[in-house]
Design a protein around this motif. Sequence first.
Motif, PDB file in Angstrom:
ATOM      1  N   MET A   1       0.818  -1.209   0.000  1.00 62.83           N
ATOM      2  CA  MET A   1       0.000   0.000   0.000  1.00 62.83           C
ATOM      3  C   MET A   1       0.851   1.258   0.000  1.00 62.83           C
ATOM      4  O   MET A   1       0.556   2.243  -0.654  1.00 62.83           O
ATOM      5  CB  MET A   1      -0.961  -0.008   1.194  1.00 62.83           C
ATOM      6  CG  MET A   1      -1.856   1.233   1.269  1.00 62.83           C
ATOM      7  SD  MET A   1      -2.984   1.353  -0.152  1.00 62.83           S
ATOM      8  CE  MET A   1      -4.111   0.031   0.226  1.00 62.83           C
ATOM      9  N   SER A   3       3.673   1.653  -1.399  1.00 60.43           N
ATOM     10  CA  SER A   3       4.201   1.863  -2.736  1.00 60.43           C
ATOM     11  C   SER A   3       3.160   2.515  -3.628  1.00 60.43           C
ATOM     12  O   SER A   3       3.462   3.433  -4.380  1.00 60.43           O
ATOM     13  CB  SER A   3       4.652   0.528  -3.338  1.00 60.43           C
ATOM     14  OG  SER A   3       5.687  -0.031  -2.568  1.00 60.43           O
ATOM     15  N   LYS A   4       1.925   2.034  -3.555  1.00 57.49           N
ATOM     16  CA  LYS A   4       0.866   2.628  -4.363  1.00 57.49           C
ATOM     17  C   LYS A   4       0.665   4.081  -3.951  1.00 57.49           C
ATOM     18  O   LYS A   4       0.473   4.957  -4.792  1.00 57.49           O
ATOM     19  CB  LYS A   4      -0.436   1.842  -4.194  1.00 57.49           C
ATOM     20  CG  LYS A   4      -1.582   2.417  -5.016  1.00 57.49           C
ATOM     21  CD  LYS A   4      -2.865   1.651  -4.796  1.00 57.49           C
ATOM     22  CE  LYS A   4      -2.833   0.296  -5.447  1.00 57.49           C
ATOM     23  NZ  LYS A   4      -4.148  -0.376  -5.373  1.00 57.49           N
ATOM     24  N   SER A  76       3.518  -5.823 -14.887  1.00 53.88           N
ATOM     25  CA  SER A  76       3.341  -6.080 -13.455  1.00 53.88           C
ATOM     26  C   SER A  76       2.585  -7.376 -13.228  1.00 53.88           C
ATOM     27  O   SER A  76       2.926  -8.166 -12.326  1.00 53.88           O
ATOM     28  CB  SER A  76       2.592  -4.910 -12.800  1.00 53.88           C
ATOM     29  OG  SER A  76       3.294  -3.707 -12.942  1.00 53.88           O
ATOM     30  N   LYS A  85       4.134 -12.647  -6.239  1.00 54.82           N
ATOM     31  CA  LYS A  85       4.312 -11.445  -5.440  1.00 54.82           C
ATOM     32  C   LYS A  85       3.849 -10.246  -6.250  1.00 54.82           C
ATOM     33  O   LYS A  85       4.297 -10.049  -7.376  1.00 54.82           O
ATOM     34  CB  LYS A  85       5.784 -11.261  -5.040  1.00 54.82           C
ATOM     35  CG  LYS A  85       6.296 -12.340  -4.094  1.00 54.82           C
ATOM     36  CD  LYS A  85       7.756 -12.080  -3.734  1.00 54.82           C
ATOM     37  CE  LYS A  85       8.277 -13.163  -2.801  1.00 54.82           C
ATOM     38  NZ  LYS A  85       9.721 -12.955  -2.459  1.00 54.82           N
ATOM     39  N   LYS A  86       2.957  -9.477  -5.671  1.00 55.76           N
ATOM     40  CA  LYS A  86       2.440  -8.302  -6.361  1.00 55.76           C
ATOM     41  C   LYS A  86       3.558  -7.309  -6.578  1.00 55.76           C
ATOM     42  O   LYS A  86       4.319  -6.997  -5.662  1.00 55.76           O
ATOM     43  CB  LYS A  86       1.330  -7.646  -5.531  1.00 55.76           C
ATOM     44  CG  LYS A  86       0.365  -6.807  -6.351  1.00 55.76           C
ATOM     45  CD  LYS A  86      -0.490  -7.682  -7.245  1.00 55.76           C
ATOM     46  CE  LYS A  86      -1.505  -6.847  -8.032  1.00 55.76           C
ATOM     47  NZ  LYS A  86      -2.244  -7.666  -9.009  1.00 55.76           N
ATOM     48  N   TYR A  87       3.710  -6.828  -7.820  1.00 56.11           N
ATOM     49  CA  TYR A  87       4.785  -5.881  -8.100  1.00 56.11           C
ATOM     50  C   TYR A  87       4.450  -4.535  -7.479  1.00 56.11           C
ATOM     51  O   TYR A  87       3.346  -4.020  -7.642  1.00 56.11           O
ATOM     52  CB  TYR A  87       5.013  -5.706  -9.598  1.00 56.11           C
ATOM     53  CG  TYR A  87       6.212  -4.853  -9.899  1.00 56.11           C
ATOM     54  CD1 TYR A  87       7.487  -5.403  -9.919  1.00 56.11           C
ATOM     55  CD2 TYR A  87       6.080  -3.490 -10.118  1.00 56.11           C
ATOM     56  CE1 TYR A  87       8.602  -4.612 -10.164  1.00 56.11           C
ATOM     57  CE2 TYR A  87       7.185  -2.692 -10.371  1.00 56.11           C
ATOM     58  CZ  TYR A  87       8.440  -3.264 -10.387  1.00 56.11           C
ATOM     59  OH  TYR A  87       9.544  -2.474 -10.611  1.00 56.11           O
ATOM     60  N   GLU A  88       5.400  -3.990  -6.738  1.00 56.23           N
ATOM     61  CA  GLU A  88       5.221  -2.695  -6.099  1.00 56.23           C
ATOM     62  C   GLU A  88       6.049  -1.635  -6.818  1.00 56.23           C
ATOM     63  O   GLU A  88       7.078  -1.937  -7.417  1.00 56.23           O
ATOM     64  CB  GLU A  88       5.646  -2.773  -4.622  1.00 56.23           C
ATOM     65  CG  GLU A  88       4.905  -3.825  -3.796  1.00 56.23           C
ATOM     66  CD  GLU A  88       3.457  -3.456  -3.509  1.00 56.23           C
ATOM     67  OE1 GLU A  88       3.042  -2.337  -3.914  1.00 56.23           O
ATOM     68  OE2 GLU A  88       2.738  -4.261  -2.920  1.00 56.23           O
ATOM     69  N   TYR A  89       5.596  -0.397  -6.727  1.00 51.48           N
ATOM     70  CA  TYR A  89       6.317   0.737  -7.328  1.00 51.48           C
ATOM     71  C   TYR A  89       6.845   1.637  -6.207  1.00 51.48           C
ATOM     72  O   TYR A  89       6.201   2.623  -5.847  1.00 51.48           O
ATOM     73  CB  TYR A  89       5.398   1.541  -8.250  1.00 51.48           C
ATOM     74  CG  TYR A  89       4.942   0.794  -9.471  1.00 51.48           C
ATOM     75  CD1 TYR A  89       5.775   0.688 -10.577  1.00 51.48           C
ATOM     76  CD2 TYR A  89       3.690   0.207  -9.523  1.00 51.48           C
ATOM     77  CE1 TYR A  89       5.358   0.007 -11.721  1.00 51.48           C
ATOM     78  CE2 TYR A  89       3.266  -0.481 -10.656  1.00 51.48           C
ATOM     79  CZ  TYR A  89       4.103  -0.568 -11.748  1.00 51.48           C
ATOM     80  OH  TYR A  89       3.683  -1.245 -12.857  1.00 51.48           O
ATOM     81  N   PRO A  90       8.019   1.311  -5.669  1.00 46.37           N
ATOM     82  CA  PRO A  90       8.569   2.159  -4.600  1.00 46.37           C
ATOM     83  C   PRO A  90       8.888   3.565  -5.087  1.00 46.37           C
ATOM     84  O   PRO A  90       9.036   4.479  -4.295  1.00 46.37           O
ATOM     85  CB  PRO A  90       9.852   1.418  -4.179  1.00 46.37           C
ATOM     86  CG  PRO A  90       9.687   0.022  -4.708  1.00 46.37           C
ATOM     87  CD  PRO A  90       8.892   0.161  -5.956  1.00 46.37           C
ATOM     88  N   THR A 249      -6.240   3.303  -9.135  1.00 44.64           N
ATOM     89  CA  THR A 249      -4.822   3.139  -9.449  1.00 44.64           C
ATOM     90  C   THR A 249      -4.097   4.446  -9.713  1.00 44.64           C
ATOM     91  O   THR A 249      -2.898   4.568  -9.435  1.00 44.64           O
ATOM     92  CB  THR A 249      -4.649   2.226 -10.682  1.00 44.64           C
ATOM     93  OG1 THR A 249      -5.397   2.785 -11.788  1.00 44.64           O
ATOM     94  CG2 THR A 249      -5.141   0.829 -10.387  1.00 44.64           C
TER      95      THR A 249
END
Length: 294
Positions: A1, A3-4, A76, A85-90, A249
């Motif tokens: 969360m 990351s989103k 993703s 594993k859900k891809y995260e966007y740090p 999103t």
Amino acid sequence: MASKSKFIDYIDEALEKSKETALSRLFFTHRGIPYPITMCTSETFQALDTFEAKSDDIVLASYPKCGSNWILHITSELIFAESKKKYEYPEFPILECGDPEKYQRMKQFPSPRILATHLHYDKLPGSIFKNKAKILVIFQNPKDTAVSFFHFHNDVPDIPSYGSWDEFFRQFMKGQVSWGSYFDFAINWNKHLDDENVQLLLYEDLKKNLAAGIKQIAEFFGFSLTGEQIQTISAQSTFHAMQAKSQETHRAVGPFLFRKGEVGVWKNLNSEPGNGCKIQRVLSRHFPRSKAEV
């Protein structure tokens, strides 16, 4: 969360900066190409030169409004299907956008990292080529790209607008828009489309057969997925599926990023009479009888 949240926060910050930015002051030039001051800085470009790519980085290159968010989503989902594993966007996924310290933080990110970019081939950091990271290049018909770009500028409330389609079209043809000339971008990348680590994907082909396009992307990046997994990702990656979740999103800008998602929208441009013919006439001089002409 988290990351989103960071991803969305960056979009919100860029929109906030746009509120107080006049169109005439939107751009700064770096190495001959205009970039939006709301998303890029000279300091970030200087830091980008020393960015260290990894051999398993996933590079997604496209001119703005050519389907980059669509490809980001699909990639993703491919990572999730294989790794569970859900891809995260740090960080905000566009490589050249963000603060100069971004690239130091990215050193700690797990592989594979997704690096989306709107940069020309010769503007990418040299480590991408040195370490032979794979690059997927996405093109869309320039006529549809121009129309989509125009609507994005003029529909999003906080982004500086153009006075008319004619005004935008003149600037688009001169390359005086964010990330510069579509044609220079295309010519620059076209020289390298046969390189071993480069794969071309057309937006129109993906629209025609989404499952086949996803399979092509998966094979290029080395993902081993079943036919059932491909079909699942395809169902989750239709334009309507992504549009339905766009508010979640991408928050406020979501509905404008996923406006129509159709091929041939330039034919229905609702502006002054004859604009569609004008697009076809001018662009045909640049790409006569090419795949860009749909």
